[in-house]
Design a protein around this motif. Structure first.
Motif, PDB file in Angstrom:
ATOM      1  N   ALA A 250      47.672  66.003  17.346  1.00 52.64           N
ATOM      2  CA  ALA A 250      49.143  65.491  16.816  1.00 52.64           C
ATOM      3  C   ALA A 250      50.304  67.223  17.480  1.00 52.64           C
ATOM      4  N   LEU A 251      49.646  67.898  17.878  1.00 55.30           N
ATOM      5  CA  LEU A 251      50.430  69.147  17.813  1.00 55.30           C
ATOM      6  C   LEU A 251      50.592  68.465  19.429  1.00 55.30           C
ATOM      7  N   LEU A 252      49.876  68.403  20.159  1.00 52.58           N
ATOM      8  CA  LEU A 252      49.826  68.248  22.483  1.00 52.58           C
ATOM      9  C   LEU A 252      50.884  67.186  22.274  1.00 52.58           C
ATOM     10  N   LEU A 253      51.183  66.242  21.470  1.00 51.55           N
ATOM     11  CA  LEU A 253      51.384  64.893  21.680  1.00 51.55           C
ATOM     12  C   LEU A 253      52.854  65.360  21.185  1.00 51.55           C
ATOM     13  N   ILE A 254      53.621  66.104  20.028  1.00 49.41           N
ATOM     14  CA  ILE A 254      54.808  66.473  19.712  1.00 49.41           C
ATOM     15  C   ILE A 254      55.510  67.349  21.079  1.00 49.41           C
ATOM     16  N   PHE A 255      54.776  67.815  21.950  1.00 51.68           N
ATOM     17  CA  PHE A 255      54.842  69.039  22.603  1.00 51.68           C
ATOM     18  C   PHE A 255      55.638  68.235  23.462  1.00 51.68           C
ATOM     19  N   ILE A 256      54.738  66.994  24.572  1.00 59.57           N
ATOM     20  CA  ILE A 256      54.829  66.530  25.578  1.00 59.57           C
ATOM     21  C   ILE A 256      55.940  65.815  24.960  1.00 59.57           C
TER      22      ILE A 256
ATOM     23  N   ILE B 181      58.695  66.015  23.625  1.00 61.46           N
ATOM     24  CA  ILE B 181      59.630  66.775  23.921  1.00 61.46           C
ATOM     25  C   ILE B 181      59.751  67.344  24.946  1.00 61.46           C
ATOM     26  N   ILE B 182      58.947  67.861  25.664  1.00 63.49           N
ATOM     27  CA  ILE B 182      59.292  68.031  27.256  1.00 63.49           C
ATOM     28  C   ILE B 182      59.880  67.081  28.303  1.00 63.49           C
ATOM     29  N   GLN B 183      59.622  65.907  26.920  1.00 63.04           N
ATOM     30  CA  GLN B 183      59.767  64.390  28.609  1.00 63.04           C
ATOM     31  C   GLN B 183      61.470  64.403  28.371  1.00 63.04           C
ATOM     32  N   GLU B 184      61.732  63.615  29.865  1.00 62.48           N
ATOM     33  CA  GLU B 184      62.978  63.805  30.040  1.00 62.48           C
ATOM     34  C   GLU B 184      63.390  62.378  29.706  1.00 62.48           C
ATOM     35  N   SER B 185      64.321  62.461  28.285  1.00 54.70           N
ATOM     36  CA  SER B 185      64.910  61.860  28.304  1.00 54.70           C
ATOM     37  C   SER B 185      66.335  60.993  28.795  1.00 54.70           C
ATOM     38  N   LYS B 186      67.027  59.772  28.656  1.00 53.42           N
ATOM     39  CA  LYS B 186      68.007  59.804  29.160  1.00 53.42           C
ATOM     40  C   LYS B 186      69.151  60.429  28.829  1.00 53.42           C
ATOM     41  N   GLY B 187      69.722  61.624  28.149  1.00 52.23           N
ATOM     42  CA  GLY B 187      70.560  62.448  28.362  1.00 52.23           C
ATOM     43  C   GLY B 187      69.708  64.054  28.799  1.00 52.23           C
ATOM     44  N   GLY B 188      68.737  63.920  29.428  1.00 52.49           N
ATOM     45  CA  GLY B 188      68.285  65.070  29.709  1.00 52.49           C
ATOM     46  C   GLY B 188      66.944  65.755  28.847  1.00 52.49           C
ATOM     47  N   GLY B 189      67.277  66.025  28.051  1.00 54.02           N
ATOM     48  CA  GLY B 189      66.791  66.216  26.817  1.00 54.02           C
ATOM     49  C   GLY B 189      66.179  67.406  27.670  1.00 54.02           C
ATOM     50  N   LEU B 190      64.425  68.217  26.912  1.00 56.33           N
ATOM     51  CA  LEU B 190      64.611  69.686  27.342  1.00 56.33           C
ATOM     52  C   LEU B 190      63.666  69.730  28.637  1.00 56.33           C
ATOM     53  N   ALA B 191      63.404  69.024  28.876  1.00 57.43           N
ATOM     54  CA  ALA B 191      62.684  68.727  30.467  1.00 57.43           C
ATOM     55  C   ALA B 191      63.776  69.244  31.431  1.00 57.43           C
ATOM     56  N   ALA B 192      65.322  68.986  31.237  1.00 57.67           N
ATOM     57  CA  ALA B 192      66.283  69.464  32.079  1.00 57.67           C
ATOM     58  C   ALA B 192      66.049  71.632  32.656  1.00 57.67           C
ATOM     59  N   GLY B 193      65.892  71.310  31.533  1.00 58.93           N
ATOM     60  CA  GLY B 193      65.046  72.955  31.439  1.00 58.93           C
ATOM     61  C   GLY B 193      64.145  73.528  32.708  1.00 58.93           C
ATOM     62  N   PHE B 194      63.120  72.713  32.111  1.00 62.61           N
ATOM     63  CA  PHE B 194      62.201  73.273  33.737  1.00 62.61           C
ATOM     64  C   PHE B 194      62.178  72.517  34.855  1.00 62.61           C
ATOM     65  N   SER B 195      63.589  72.231  35.177  1.00 61.02           N
ATOM     66  CA  SER B 195      64.198  72.486  36.313  1.00 61.02           C
ATOM     67  C   SER B 195      63.416  72.682  37.975  1.00 61.02           C
TER      68      SER B 195
ATOM     69  N   ASN C  66      55.887  61.554  35.944  1.00 57.76           N
ATOM     70  CA  ASN C  66      55.111  60.098  35.851  1.00 57.76           C
ATOM     71  C   ASN C  66      53.768  60.881  35.200  1.00 57.76           C
ATOM     72  N   ALA C  67      53.471  62.045  35.752  1.00 61.76           N
ATOM     73  CA  ALA C  67      52.349  62.410  34.725  1.00 61.76           C
ATOM     74  C   ALA C  67      52.976  63.395  33.605  1.00 61.76           C
ATOM     75  N   VAL C  68      53.923  63.369  32.673  1.00 62.15           N
ATOM     76  CA  VAL C  68      54.200  63.690  31.382  1.00 62.15           C
ATOM     77  C   VAL C  68      53.903  62.332  31.201  1.00 62.15           C
ATOM     78  N   GLU C  69      54.030  61.551  31.596  1.00 60.79           N
ATOM     79  CA  GLU C  69      53.754  59.532  30.636  1.00 60.79           C
ATOM     80  C   GLU C  69      52.168  60.000  30.362  1.00 60.79           C
ATOM     81  N   LYS C  70      51.630  59.669  32.093  1.00 59.52           N
ATOM     82  CA  LYS C  70      50.822  59.359  31.851  1.00 59.52           C
ATOM     83  C   LYS C  70      50.238  60.807  30.378  1.00 59.52           C
ATOM     84  N   ILE C  71      50.228  61.850  30.383  1.00 57.35           N
ATOM     85  CA  ILE C  71      49.613  62.803  29.822  1.00 57.35           C
ATOM     86  C   ILE C  71      49.794  61.758  28.186  1.00 57.35           C
ATOM     87  N   THR C  72      51.475  61.383  27.296  1.00 57.95           N
ATOM     88  CA  THR C  72      51.746  60.969  27.037  1.00 57.95           C
ATOM     89  C   THR C  72      50.777  59.756  26.235  1.00 57.95           C
TER      90      THR C  72
END
Length: 122
Positions: A13-19, A21-35, A48-54
């Motif tokens: 559950a904790l890993l799923l929450i973290f993953i 949160i870092i996914q890029e959404s339509k608004g950019g999300g926190l994934a924009a910080g990991f450019s 694709n990797a983040v989606e497969k992990i989710t």
């Protein structure tokens, strides 16, 4: 086994929450910080990797929840049920004598009671 599976569910559950949160959404999300990481693997490959992990973590969570239901403790199994039946048997066998001067409650007359007549409707 129940406790072990419950701990695994909490970790997933904790890993799923973290993953999520870092996914890029339509608004950019926190994934924009990991450019900087996107430039190494490429934007498409990271997404694709983040989606497969989710999806993998979600499937793992579902499987663990089904397994924990198998080993979950219940009140109708084990020693508690056996103790309750022993106690119930003992109470059923016990007899308590009534006091010598005990009187029944209510009207105990043996005379027949006259039926009550209904009042005429106006």
């Amino acid at each position: 086994m129940y406790i072990f599976l419950s701990i695994l569910i909490a970790i997933v559950a904790l890993l799923l929450i973290f993953i999520v949160i870092i996914q890029e959404s339509k608004g950019g999300g926190l994934a924009a910080g990991f450019s900087s990481s996107n430039s190494i693997m490429g934007v498409q490959r990271t997404t694709n990797a983040v989606e497969k992990i989710t999806w993998g973590l979600a499937a793992t969570m579902a499987i663990l929840c089904i397994l924990v239901a198998r080993w979950a403790p219940s009140s109708n199994r084990g020693a508690a049920t056996q103790e309750n039946s022993v106690i119930t048997d003992y109470v059923d066998q016990a007899t308590i004598p009534a006091p010598a001067d005990a009187q029944p409650f209510g009207d105990v007359s043996t005379e027949p009671v006259a039926p009550v007549e209904e009042a005429p409707a106006e």
